[in-house]
Motif scaffolding. Structure first.
Motif, short mmCIF file in Angstrom:
data_model
loop_
_atom_site.label_atom_id
_atom_site.label_comp_id
_atom_site.label_asym_id
_atom_site.label_seq_id
_atom_site.Cartn_x
_atom_site.Cartn_y
_atom_site.Cartn_z
N ARG A 92 4.02 -0.80 -2.81
CA ARG A 92 5.41 -1.15 -2.50
C ARG A 92 5.79 -0.79 -1.05
N GLU A 93 5.29 0.36 -0.57
CA GLU A 93 5.63 0.82 0.78
C GLU A 93 4.60 0.40 1.83
N LYS A 94 3.64 -0.41 1.42
CA LYS A 94 2.57 -0.89 2.31
C LYS A 94 1.85 0.28 3.00
N ARG A 95 1.51 1.28 2.21
CA ARG A 95 0.77 2.45 2.70
C ARG A 95 -0.72 2.14 2.60
N THR A 137 -7.10 12.44 -17.88
CA THR A 137 -6.09 12.57 -18.93
C THR A 137 -5.04 11.47 -18.77
N GLU A 138 -4.20 11.33 -19.78
CA GLU A 138 -3.15 10.32 -19.75
C GLU A 138 -2.14 10.60 -18.64
N ILE A 139 -1.83 11.87 -18.41
CA ILE A 139 -0.88 12.23 -17.34
C ILE A 139 -1.49 11.88 -15.98
N GLN A 140 -2.78 12.18 -15.79
CA GLN A 140 -3.45 11.82 -14.53
C GLN A 140 -3.44 10.31 -14.32
N ARG A 141 -3.70 9.56 -15.40
CA ARG A 141 -3.71 8.11 -15.29
C ARG A 141 -2.33 7.58 -14.90
N LEU A 142 -1.28 8.07 -15.56
CA LEU A 142 0.07 7.61 -15.25
C LEU A 142 0.49 8.02 -13.84
N LEU A 143 0.11 9.22 -13.43
CA LEU A 143 0.42 9.69 -12.09
C LEU A 143 -0.31 8.85 -11.03
N ASP A 195 1.34 2.31 -7.20
CA ASP A 195 2.52 1.45 -7.08
C ASP A 195 3.32 1.76 -5.81
N ILE A 196 3.49 3.05 -5.52
CA ILE A 196 4.21 3.45 -4.30
C ILE A 196 3.46 2.98 -3.06
N ASN A 197 2.14 3.15 -3.05
CA ASN A 197 1.34 2.70 -1.91
C ASN A 197 1.50 1.21 -1.68
#
Length: 156
Positions: free
Chosen positions: A18-21, A2-8, A14-16
Motif C-alpha cells: 500500500r505504501e510502495k515500500r 504460528t497463526e499470529i506470525q502469519r497474520l502479522l 499489505d503495508i509494504n
C-alpha cells in the motif's frame, strides 16, 4: 509459523504494498517542499563558493571539481527511499536499524489485525486473552507488542 506470525506477516506485506515500500530510490522534490530555506541557502552558499574560486588564481582550475561534487551530493536530496518492512527485522538490533529505524516500536498495528487474531480459530485462547489485556492496558499496540505474542513462553 504460528497463526499470529502469519497474520502479522500478511499485515506487513499489505503495508509494504500500500505504501510502495520496496527499497527503491524514487525521484521526489519533497526535500524542497519540506525545507525550502535550506534548499535556497545551499545554492546561495554554492554560488558564493563558486565566485571565490573563480576569483582565485589557485582554485580556478578546480572549479569543475566543485561543480561535480555539488551535483553529486545534491542528487541525494532529490530521491526518497521507502524501506521495506519485514517480519524478520522485528526485535533485531543490527545495522538495518540505522536504515529503517525501529519501526516495529513506533508504528501501531491496524485494528483489523487485532480483530483477525481474535477471530482466528488457529490462535489459542491464552494468546487471545493476553491480546485483549494488552489492548485494554495500552489502547494501541505496536508491531512489537503483537510480535511478543507469537514467541513461545512470553509473559506480559
Amino acid at each position: 509459523m504460528t497463526e499470529i506470525q502469519r497474520l502479522l506477516s500478511k499485515t506487513i506485506d499489505d503495508i509494504n504494498q500500500r505504501e510502495k515500500r520496496d527499497n527503491r530510490p524514487r525521484f521526489s522534490i519533497s526535500f524542497i517542499r519540506k525545507h525550502p530555506g535550506l534548499f535556497v541557502g545551499m545554492y546561495i552558499a554554492w554560488l558564493a563558493t563558486l565566485a571565490v574560486m573563480l576569483q582565485s588564481e589557485t582554485l580556478s582550475g578546480s572549479v569543475w571539481l566543485l561543480i561535480f561534487l555539488f551535483v553529486l551530493l545534491n542528487a541525494f536530496f532529490f530521491f526518497d527511499v521507502y524501506p521495506r518492512y519485514r517480519y524478520d527485522d522485528i526485535d533485531v538490533l543490527d545495522f538495518r536499524v540505522c536504515y529503517n529505524g525501529e519501526w516495529y516500536n513506533t508504528r501501531f498495528v491496524p485494528p483489523e489485525l487485532i480483530s483477525d487474531i481474535l477471530a482466528s480459530p488457529g490462535v489459542d485462547v491464552d494468546s487471545k486473552s493476553q491480546l485483549q489485556k494488552m489492548v485494554a492496558r495500552k489502547g494501541e499496540l505496536s508491531f512489537y507488542d503483537v510480535f511478543t505474542l507469537a514467541r513461545p513462553g512470553t509473559v506480559q
